[in-house]
Design an enzyme around this catalytic site. Structure first.
Site, mmCIF file in Angstrom:
data_model
loop_
_atom_site.group_PDB
_atom_site.id
_atom_site.type_symbol
_atom_site.label_atom_id
_atom_site.label_comp_id
_atom_site.label_asym_id
_atom_site.label_seq_id
_atom_site.Cartn_x
_atom_site.Cartn_y
_atom_site.Cartn_z
ATOM 1 N N LYS A 222 0.963 -1.031 0.067
ATOM 2 C CA LYS A 222 -0.161 -0.042 -0.017
ATOM 3 C C LYS A 222 1.065 1.301 -0.061
ATOM 4 O O LYS A 222 1.853 1.358 0.891
ATOM 5 C CB LYS A 222 -1.033 -0.008 1.323
ATOM 6 N N THR B 33 -3.033 -5.754 0.453
ATOM 7 C CA THR B 33 -2.573 -4.479 0.686
ATOM 8 C C THR B 33 -3.550 -3.656 1.638
ATOM 9 O O THR B 33 -2.973 -2.608 2.504
ATOM 10 C CB THR B 33 -2.370 -3.525 -0.671
ATOM 11 N N ASP B 34 -4.619 -3.823 1.650
ATOM 12 C CA ASP B 34 -5.520 -3.270 2.694
ATOM 13 C C ASP B 34 -5.126 -3.665 3.931
ATOM 14 O O ASP B 34 -5.185 -2.754 5.085
ATOM 15 C CB ASP B 34 -7.088 -3.866 2.356
ATOM 16 N N PHE C 85 32.035 31.289 -9.481
ATOM 17 C CA PHE C 85 32.141 30.289 -10.530
ATOM 18 C C PHE C 85 32.571 30.788 -11.893
ATOM 19 O O PHE C 85 32.276 31.758 -12.568
ATOM 20 C CB PHE C 85 30.734 29.995 -10.889
ATOM 21 N N ARG D 228 28.266 35.524 -6.407
ATOM 22 C CA ARG D 228 26.850 35.295 -6.726
ATOM 23 C C ARG D 228 26.127 34.767 -5.785
ATOM 24 O O ARG D 228 26.824 34.433 -4.553
ATOM 25 C CB ARG D 228 27.027 34.077 -8.069
ATOM 26 N N GLN E 120 29.066 22.009 -6.846
ATOM 27 C CA GLN E 120 29.705 20.419 -6.947
ATOM 28 C C GLN E 120 30.646 20.444 -5.754
ATOM 29 O O GLN E 120 30.518 19.435 -4.855
ATOM 30 C CB GLN E 120 30.364 20.123 -8.082
ATOM 31 N N ASN F 191 20.674 23.580 -8.884
ATOM 32 C CA ASN F 191 21.096 25.195 -8.546
ATOM 33 C C ASN F 191 20.192 26.091 -8.560
ATOM 34 O O ASN F 191 19.537 26.163 -9.841
ATOM 35 C CB ASN F 191 22.255 25.221 -9.671
ATOM 36 N N HIS G 153 19.124 28.989 -9.855
ATOM 37 C CA HIS G 153 19.828 30.236 -10.447
ATOM 38 C C HIS G 153 19.288 31.660 -9.658
ATOM 39 O O HIS G 153 18.067 31.823 -9.906
ATOM 40 C CB HIS G 153 20.012 30.179 -11.633
HETATM 41 O O1 LIG Z 1 28.072 25.612 -9.230
HETATM 42 C C1 LIG Z 1 27.978 25.550 -10.517
HETATM 43 N N1 LIG Z 1 28.187 24.501 -11.353
HETATM 44 C C2 LIG Z 1 27.903 24.312 -12.713
HETATM 45 O O2 LIG Z 1 28.199 23.009 -13.055
HETATM 46 C C3 LIG Z 1 27.535 25.216 -13.226
HETATM 47 N N2 LIG Z 1 27.267 25.353 -14.703
HETATM 48 C C4 LIG Z 1 26.681 26.625 -14.743
HETATM 49 O O3 LIG Z 1 26.247 27.138 -15.694
HETATM 50 N N3 LIG Z 1 26.459 27.269 -13.607
HETATM 51 C C5 LIG Z 1 27.225 26.613 -12.716
HETATM 52 N N4 LIG Z 1 27.380 26.420 -11.194
#
Ligand SMILES: O=c1[nH]c(=O)c2[nH]c(=O)[nH]c2[nH]1
Length: 303
Positions: free
Chosen positions: A12, A57-58, A159, A176, A224, A250, A252
């Site tokens: 369930k 499942t009940d 970055f 950023r 990353q 991410n 943005h």
């Molecule tokens: O931290 C980031 N990793 C990426 O791999 C990536 N690629 C991107 O366009 N911006 C970012 N920022």
């Protein structure tokens, strides 16, 4: 050419349950979503329609409610283990079970007088705590986690240095906004005895704090790198955890160009973009411990 039944499981999905601990006037609520599944020899129902072996499942749904009534829900980890053991120990045809639980947070309403309310609650942030317990015979694995832990740094993130290949238009930046909604799951090592002795709430709170500490404290050159630092932090501080997997969008934030109106924009006004978003996913593991892919089976997406 023969046709055979392949791997199968059933149960369930998404049993929504709110447990109220009323043992004192200061109630405690636990709000969960439980998906119970069983493995075993269920070939007959698939091949002939005979349901002689099928724990309905009940029945699995009712078991969620009954075990919540008889033993409460101390932690979702303990409850998932209790559910899995209930089925595997009770029924010969059930050789294994997978119990997945999500828990939604509630806080006490803070009233002006007299303060924290005993039985009135307000939903906490969108963050969800998760667990997946898999039991195959005597082997039990516990994967705890969280989703939608949304965090943002308004500076301390760069970055740059990426290759300028065909179609690259991204401009390098040394300042950023870094924002993400962390989904993470971590697998505990050890035996069923270890599982029974663990303080799951304490471990969860500590892992969550390490994730926040490392997100905040890492000067980021990429999401990353931040992800890896968060995973490393968890494995360094928690010997009982053998691996952690992350899925981190991410989120943005783009600096708005105010120059058409003669305005400078020294990283103050941002457009919070919805989609598309980068999606950064990785596992951080110990090199001296075996992987356990079966424990991750059925987990949708990367983690
Ligand atoms: O931290 C980031 N990793 C990426 O791999 C990536 N690629 C991107 O366009 N911006 C970012 N920022």
């Amino acid at each position: 050419m023969g046709i055979v039944l392949g791997t199968n499981q059933y149960g369930k999905a998404e049993v929504r349950l709110v447990h109220v601990d009323r043992s004192t006037p200061r109630h405690v609520i636990t709000d969960v979503n439980v998906t119970s599944q069983l493995f075993g020899d269920f070939s007959e129902t698939h091949l002939t329609g005979s349901n002689a072996a099928v724990i309905a499942t009940d029945t699995q749904k009712n078991t969620v409610y009954a075990l919540a009534r008889t033993g409460g829900i101390t932690t979702i980890e303990e409850f998932a283990l209790r559910m899995a053991r209930n089925f595997v120990d009770k029924y010969d045809q059930v050789t294994g079970s997978r119990q997945e639980i999500e828990q939604y947070g509630w806080g006490r309403i803070e009233t002006s007088e007299p303060g924290e309310h005993d039985h009135a609650f307000v939903r906490a942030a969108t963050e969800t705590r998760t667990v997946v317990v898999t039991k195959r015979g005597d082997a039990e694995t516990v994967i705890s986690g969280l989703t939608d832990l949304t965090v943002l740094k308004s500076t301390g993130s760069e970055f740059w240095g990426f290759p300028e290949v065909e179609y690259t238009s991204l401009v390098e930046t040394t300042d950023r906004i870094l924002a993400t909604a962390v989904s993470a799951r971590w697998r505990y090592g050890g035996t069923s005895t270890d599982h029974d002795q663990r303080d799951w709430d304490k471990a969860f709170a500590s892992v969550r704090q390490v994730l926040l500490d490392r997100f905040a404290g890492t000067h980021s050159y990429s999401l990353q790198q931040t992800l890896y630092a968060m995973g490393r932090g968890v494995l360094e501080t928690h010997p009982e955890i053998v691996e952690i997997r992350f899925s981190m969008p991410n989120k943005h934030h783009f600096l708005v160009d105010l120059s058409p109106w003669g305005l400078e924009n020294p990283n103050e006004v941002w457009h919070a973009a919805d989609r598309p978003y980068g999606l950064i996913e990785a596992a951080v593991t110990r090199d001296d411990l075996p992987a356990d892919e079966a424990a991750w089976a059925g987990i949708a997406g990367f983690c």
